[in-house]
Structure formats: C-alpha cells, structure tokens
Design a protein around this motif. Structure first.
Motif, short mmCIF file in Angstrom:
data_model
loop_
_atom_site.label_atom_id
_atom_site.label_comp_id
_atom_site.label_asym_id
_atom_site.label_seq_id
_atom_site.Cartn_x
_atom_site.Cartn_y
_atom_site.Cartn_z
N SER A 91 -3.86 7.65 1.91
CA SER A 91 -4.29 6.31 2.31
C SER A 91 -5.81 6.19 2.31
CB SER A 91 -3.73 5.97 3.69
OG SER A 91 -4.19 6.90 4.65
N GLY A 92 -6.48 7.27 2.70
CA GLY A 92 -7.94 7.26 2.75
C GLY A 92 -8.59 7.19 1.38
N THR A 93 -7.84 7.51 0.36
CA THR A 93 -8.32 7.39 -1.02
C THR A 93 -7.90 6.06 -1.61
OG1 THR A 93 -8.10 9.78 -1.28
CG2 THR A 93 -8.28 8.49 -3.30
N LEU A 94 -6.63 5.69 -1.35
CA LEU A 94 -6.06 4.49 -1.97
C LEU A 94 -6.77 3.20 -1.52
CD1 LEU A 94 -3.86 3.00 -3.60
CD2 LEU A 94 -2.45 3.05 -1.55
N TYR A 95 -6.93 3.04 -0.22
CA TYR A 95 -7.44 1.76 0.28
C TYR A 95 -8.89 1.47 -0.14
CZ TYR A 95 -3.19 0.30 2.52
OH TYR A 95 -1.91 -0.13 2.71
N PRO A 96 -9.78 2.48 -0.13
CA PRO A 96 -11.12 2.18 -0.69
C PRO A 96 -11.05 1.76 -2.16
CG PRO A 96 -11.22 4.16 0.65
CD PRO A 96 -9.77 3.79 0.54
N GLY A 140 0.78 -1.23 0.00
CA GLY A 140 0.00 0.00 0.00
C GLY A 140 0.81 1.28 0.00
N ALA A 171 -10.53 -5.06 -5.80
CA ALA A 171 -10.58 -6.47 -5.38
C ALA A 171 -12.00 -7.01 -5.52
CB ALA A 171 -10.09 -6.60 -3.94
N ASP A 172 -13.00 -6.18 -5.15
CA ASP A 172 -14.41 -6.60 -5.28
C ASP A 172 -14.75 -6.96 -6.72
OD1 ASP A 172 -14.77 -6.18 -2.61
OD2 ASP A 172 -15.84 -4.27 -2.81
N LEU A 222 -8.50 0.15 -3.58
CA LEU A 222 -8.02 -1.24 -3.58
C LEU A 222 -9.17 -2.21 -3.27
CD1 LEU A 222 -4.57 -0.79 -1.76
CD2 LEU A 222 -4.94 -1.19 -4.20
N CYS A 223 -10.01 -1.80 -2.31
CA CYS A 223 -11.18 -2.64 -1.96
C CYS A 223 -12.08 -2.84 -3.17
CB CYS A 223 -11.99 -1.99 -0.84
SG CYS A 223 -11.19 -2.01 0.75
N ARG A 224 -12.39 -1.73 -3.87
CA ARG A 224 -13.30 -1.81 -5.02
C ARG A 224 -12.69 -2.67 -6.12
NH1 ARG A 224 -15.15 0.01 -1.47
NH2 ARG A 224 -16.16 2.00 -1.03
#
Lengths: 106, 215
Positions: free
Chosen positions: A39-44, A28, A50-51, A46-48
C-alpha cells in the motif's frame, strides 16, 4: 514514448493492471493484490498518476452496508494512450522479440 | 493506531486526503492479521511520503537509519568499554569523548551528503540530519541509562559521580545518576538534532558540489 512523461517500472505495472480492465473502476486493495505492490508503494503511485492526468478517481456511490465507501480508479484517455505506448514499447524490446521468436519456432 | 492514522490523514494536503482516506477505508476490508498490519504500515509510509513538505525517498530514509544505527553502535561500544570493561575512577576520558563527538558530527555531515545524493532537497537534508541527530541522542541516552543502572556498582566508583552525589540531595547514587540521565535524555537529542540539521545541510552542499565517483 515521445512526448509522454517517463514512468518508473512500478507505475507501469499499475497502468498495465488498470488497462487490463479498461471499463472497470478498480479499488486500491484490488490493484495491490494484482500487482503485488504494498500500500505504501501503490498509493503514492496512484497520486502521481492522478497528478499527471493519467488516472480518473471517484468515490463509490452506493457501498453495500457494512463496508466503507471505496475510492475507485480508472485510466483516463491519456492514461489509456500511455498504456498502449508502454505495451508497444515493451513488445519491441530485444528480450520480448527473442521470447516471441522462441514461442513461434517452438 | 487507527486514530493516529485518521488524524494524520486529516492533516494531509487537499490533493492527497482522498487517497489517504481510501487507504484507510481499504484497510477495513483487508483480512486481519499480518496482511492488514502490512497494509497499515504501508499507510504510515504513504503519510510520511505525502504528508511532509519534502521529498522523502526510501533510499534516503534507509541510509539515514543505517548511518544513525552504525554511529549509535559505535557509541554504545565506547560507553560500555570506557564505563564497564575498562572503568576509570578519574576524569580521564577526554580524548575518547572528543573522538566520539567528532564521529557523530562526521556522521551527521554524511547523512546530509547521502540525502543530497539520493535526491533530497535542502529541506529533506535538514530533516534527515535532524532526525538522525535526535535518534542518535535518544539511543545514546538510553544506552547510558542501561549501562549506569545495570553496572551501577562499577559506574559509581567514578570520582566525578562520587563528588556530585556528595553535593546533591539525592537519596542514593542510583537516584543521583538517574536524575542526571533525565537531563541527558532531553538535552542530547535536542542538541544533536539541531547540530544534525546544520551539519546535514552542509553535507548536502558538499554532496551537490562534489561529483560522485563513477558519474
């Protein structure tokens, strides 16, 4: 991009960053530094990704002592195909065609 | 802060927990100082976005905060004007109090409308309205506390306060006023929060039904 899900520009940036090193598992903070995303932009994102099955994830097997285990990311086959689509689409925009013309004609 | 974040991550849905744990693990390797602080603040946003069972967008949060801040500023000005600048010894501020409440309620309706326009569903609208209501209530109570304590000599001339103090067992006017403020600090956010949830839902319905200009 027919048949592929719409991706917003920051997600495209992440995909492009991951596609630049297709054989590497990225973590990350590394992606955040390259893309400039918080980080607050990147991780969501990454979640999407992966989804949508565009991203494969795994935990690092043997982290060096003194450093916590990293969660690693790599584009899936579908993610790589999307990255190629994005690159093709962006290369054919009027702006990029104009830029290429300027570069070619000096 | 770490403990709070770790606890919040442990409460994330199963599909998000790995990402939350990853974010925290990375934080330990981010250089300490502003970068790590920014990383952890981003972690808070990630937890809000992924942990709540509603669609939270930065636009919706920004608009909600802006509306709540504007309303509080207006109320703060009204409180200072009516209690300090143009103080009255009587109980004659009915009109200004009613107008203030109407403004708050209109703003809470607007919060729901804007939340709906920024893509929030009914749950998001309710949450935005409730949070805006609680925030306005807390800030207003804090404003009353500051005004009443800083300008106690002026506020203490109000007849209702003189009568209330006379019938109370408080040792001083300051004690009497502050004991009343405790009730305001608890009650106002709860009442505004509930009203905010209801009005924001109504505002959301208006926002969905009335087409936006320029669309």
């Amino acid at each position: 991009m027919a048949g592929r899900p719409y991706l917003w520009s920051q997600a495209r940036t992440v995909i492009a960053a991951l596609h630049d090193h297709p054989a590497h598992w990225r973590y990350g903070y590394d992606i955040a530094r390259e893309t400039g995303l918080a980080s607050g932009t990147l991780y969501p994102i990454l979640c999407r990704l992966a989804d949508r099955g565009l991203l494969e994830t795994r935990w690092e097997d043997d982290p060096p002592s003194g450093r916590p285990r990293r969660h690693l990311y790599q584009l899936s086959a579908a993610g790589s195909a999307t990255a190629v689509d994005i690159a093709t689409a962006s290369a054919s925009t009027p702006k990029s065609r104009r830029r290429r013309l300027v570069e070619e004609t000096g | 802060m770490w403990r709070l974040l770790r606890f919040a991550v442990s409460r994330l849905p199963a599909g998000r927990r790995d990402f939350g744990e990853a974010l925290l693990a990375e934080a330990e390797t981010v250089p300490s100082g502003p970068r790590r602080t920014a990383w952890l603040l981003g972690g808070f946003w990630f937890l809000v976005k992924e942990g709540l069972p509603v669609n939270v967008t930065r636009r919706a949060v920004g608009w909600t905060a802006l509306i709540a801040a504007i309303v509080w500023l207006g109320l703060a000005v009204e409180i200072v004007l009516s209690n300090v600048v143009f103080p009255s010894t009587g109980d004659d501020d009915l009109v200004s109090v009613l107008l203030s409440y109407l403004c708050v309620f209109a703003a809470l309706l607007l919060v729901g409308l804007v939340a709906a326009r920024t893509g929030a569903g009914p749950k998001g609208q309710v949450l935005a309205g409730a949070l805006a209501g609680v925030a306005i209530g807390l800030l207003t109570a804090a404003t009353f506390a500051i005004v009443d304590n800083v300008w106690l000599d002026i506020v203490a001339r109000q007849q209702p306060k003189i009568d209330g103090f006379a019938h109370s067992h408080a040792a001083s006017m300051r004690d009497y006023i502050n004991s009343g403020l405790v009730g305001v600090a608890v009650g106002l956010p709860i009442i505004f929060g509930i009203i905010g949830a209801v009005l924001a839902l109504a505002g959301g319905l208006i926002g969905v039904r009335v087409p936006a200009r320029g669309r």
